[in-house]
Scaffold this motif. Structure first.
Motif, short mmCIF file in Angstrom:
data_model
loop_
_atom_site.label_atom_id
_atom_site.label_comp_id
_atom_site.label_asym_id
_atom_site.label_seq_id
_atom_site.Cartn_x
_atom_site.Cartn_y
_atom_site.Cartn_z
N SER A 87 0.84 -1.19 0.00
CA SER A 87 0.00 0.00 0.00
C SER A 87 0.88 1.25 0.00
O SER A 87 1.73 1.42 0.87
N ALA A 88 0.68 2.10 -0.99
CA ALA A 88 1.51 3.29 -1.18
C ALA A 88 0.94 4.07 -2.35
O ALA A 88 -0.05 3.65 -2.97
N VAL A 89 1.57 5.20 -2.65
CA VAL A 89 1.25 5.93 -3.88
C VAL A 89 2.35 5.63 -4.88
O VAL A 89 3.54 5.78 -4.57
N TYR A 90 1.96 5.21 -6.06
CA TYR A 90 2.91 4.86 -7.11
C TYR A 90 2.87 5.95 -8.19
O TYR A 90 1.82 6.27 -8.72
N PHE A 91 4.06 6.48 -8.48
CA PHE A 91 4.16 7.53 -9.49
C PHE A 91 4.93 7.04 -10.71
O PHE A 91 5.89 6.28 -10.59
N CYS A 92 4.51 7.54 -11.83
CA CYS A 92 5.24 7.36 -13.07
C CYS A 92 5.76 8.74 -13.47
O CYS A 92 5.10 9.76 -13.25
N ALA A 93 6.96 8.78 -14.03
CA ALA A 93 7.54 10.05 -14.47
C ALA A 93 8.28 9.81 -15.79
O ALA A 93 8.68 8.68 -16.09
N SER A 94 8.45 10.88 -16.55
CA SER A 94 9.23 10.75 -17.78
C SER A 94 10.15 11.96 -17.94
O SER A 94 9.91 13.02 -17.36
N SER A 95 11.21 11.77 -18.70
CA SER A 95 12.10 12.87 -19.06
C SER A 95 12.55 12.66 -20.49
O SER A 95 12.49 11.54 -21.02
N TYR A 96 13.02 13.76 -21.10
CA TYR A 96 13.10 13.70 -22.56
C TYR A 96 14.46 13.39 -23.13
O TYR A 96 14.55 13.09 -24.31
N ARG A 97 15.52 13.43 -22.37
CA ARG A 97 16.80 13.09 -22.99
C ARG A 97 17.82 12.80 -21.92
O ARG A 97 17.65 13.17 -20.76
N LEU A 98 18.88 12.18 -22.31
CA LEU A 98 19.98 11.91 -21.40
C LEU A 98 20.54 13.22 -20.88
O LEU A 98 20.76 14.16 -21.63
N GLY A 99 20.74 13.27 -19.58
CA GLY A 99 21.27 14.49 -18.96
C GLY A 99 20.21 15.50 -18.62
O GLY A 99 20.51 16.50 -17.99
N ALA A 100 18.98 15.25 -19.02
CA ALA A 100 17.89 16.15 -18.62
C ALA A 100 17.37 15.64 -17.28
O ALA A 100 16.59 14.72 -17.22
N TYR A 101 17.81 16.27 -16.22
CA TYR A 101 17.51 15.74 -14.91
C TYR A 101 16.06 15.97 -14.50
O TYR A 101 15.52 15.24 -13.70
#
Lengths: 114, 116
Positions: A87-101
């Motif tokens: 039981s928890a909150v599950y997040f999905c995230a995305s980023s667009y390129r290598l080195g884009a923190y």
């Protein structure tokens, strides 16, 4: 852009059942991350993908957890069998390129396992 | 073992005053640091970042300070506003050592409450 989309927003299930969480990243983003948020451990990285390939799954807690990314616009996180401690909150995230923190997060799925 | 630590689970500040949120890290390979802000029922959103080649980065009311020798960073919000009330997460990355990576390590968060 609609941002990162997650479904369902809330999931209540009984112990032992299979749970599938879904994520659609921002179009054009090459990286996709799955996180779990708990009070004790904060935001934990479970697994991340680059161009649909899993790069680091060292955060996946047990074999009960699995994640797939069959194409650039869809990913799933599956828990089978589920347990109350999941039981928890599950997040999905995305980023667009290598080195884009900077990562762009979805609204999360609140999972309750009874 | 927590590589990124936020030892204050909560902080309460009066509107108009300064809010200071702290973060400590243990991994000397971290070279990029970020702060994220999270409102209830929403995902975290990026707020401000700093590279290890700098010791300060400012963006409007938000300033991040980095002390590499102490492995410590802080976020200053001046003046604080009620809309700043949220959970703030500190995050760090090993960045370009041995090849760039987008992997972030997050702390446990600090709940900031700004009182009107």
């Amino acid at each position: 852009d609609a941002g990162v989309i997650q479904s369902p927003r809330h999931e209540v299930t009984e112990m032992g059942q299979e749970v599938t969480l879904r994520c659609k990243p921002i179009s054009g983003h090459d990286y996709l991350f799955w996180y779990r948020q708990t009070m004790m451990r904060g935001l934990e990285l479970l697994i991340y993908f680059n161009n649909n390939v899993p790069i680091d799954d060292s955060g996946m807690p047990e074999d009960r957890f699995s994640a797939k990314m069959p194409n650039a616009s869809f990913s799933t996180l599956k828990i089978q069998p589920s347990e109350p401690r999941d039981s928890a909150v599950y997040f999905c995230a995305s980023s667009y390129r290598l080195g884009a923190y900077e990562q762009y997060f979805g609204p999360g799925t609140r999972l309750t396992v009874t | 073992d927590q590589q990124v630590k936020q030892n204050s689970p909560s902080l309460s500040v009066q509107e108009g005053r300064i809010s200071i949120l702290n973060c400590d890290y243990t991994n000397s390979m971290f070279d990029y640091f970020l702060w994220y802000k999270k409102y209830p029922a929403e995902g975290p959103t990026f707020l401000i970042s700093i590279s290890s080649i700098k010791d300060k980065n400012e963006d409007g009311r938000f300033t991040v300070f980095l002390n590499k020798s102490a492995k410590h960073l802080s976020l200053h919000i001046v003046p604080s506003q009620p809309g700043d009330s949220a959970v703030y997460f500190c995050a760090a990355s090993e960045g370009n050592y041995g090849g760039a990576t987008n992997k972030l390590i997050f702390g446990t968060g600090t709940l900031l409450a700004v009182q009107p």
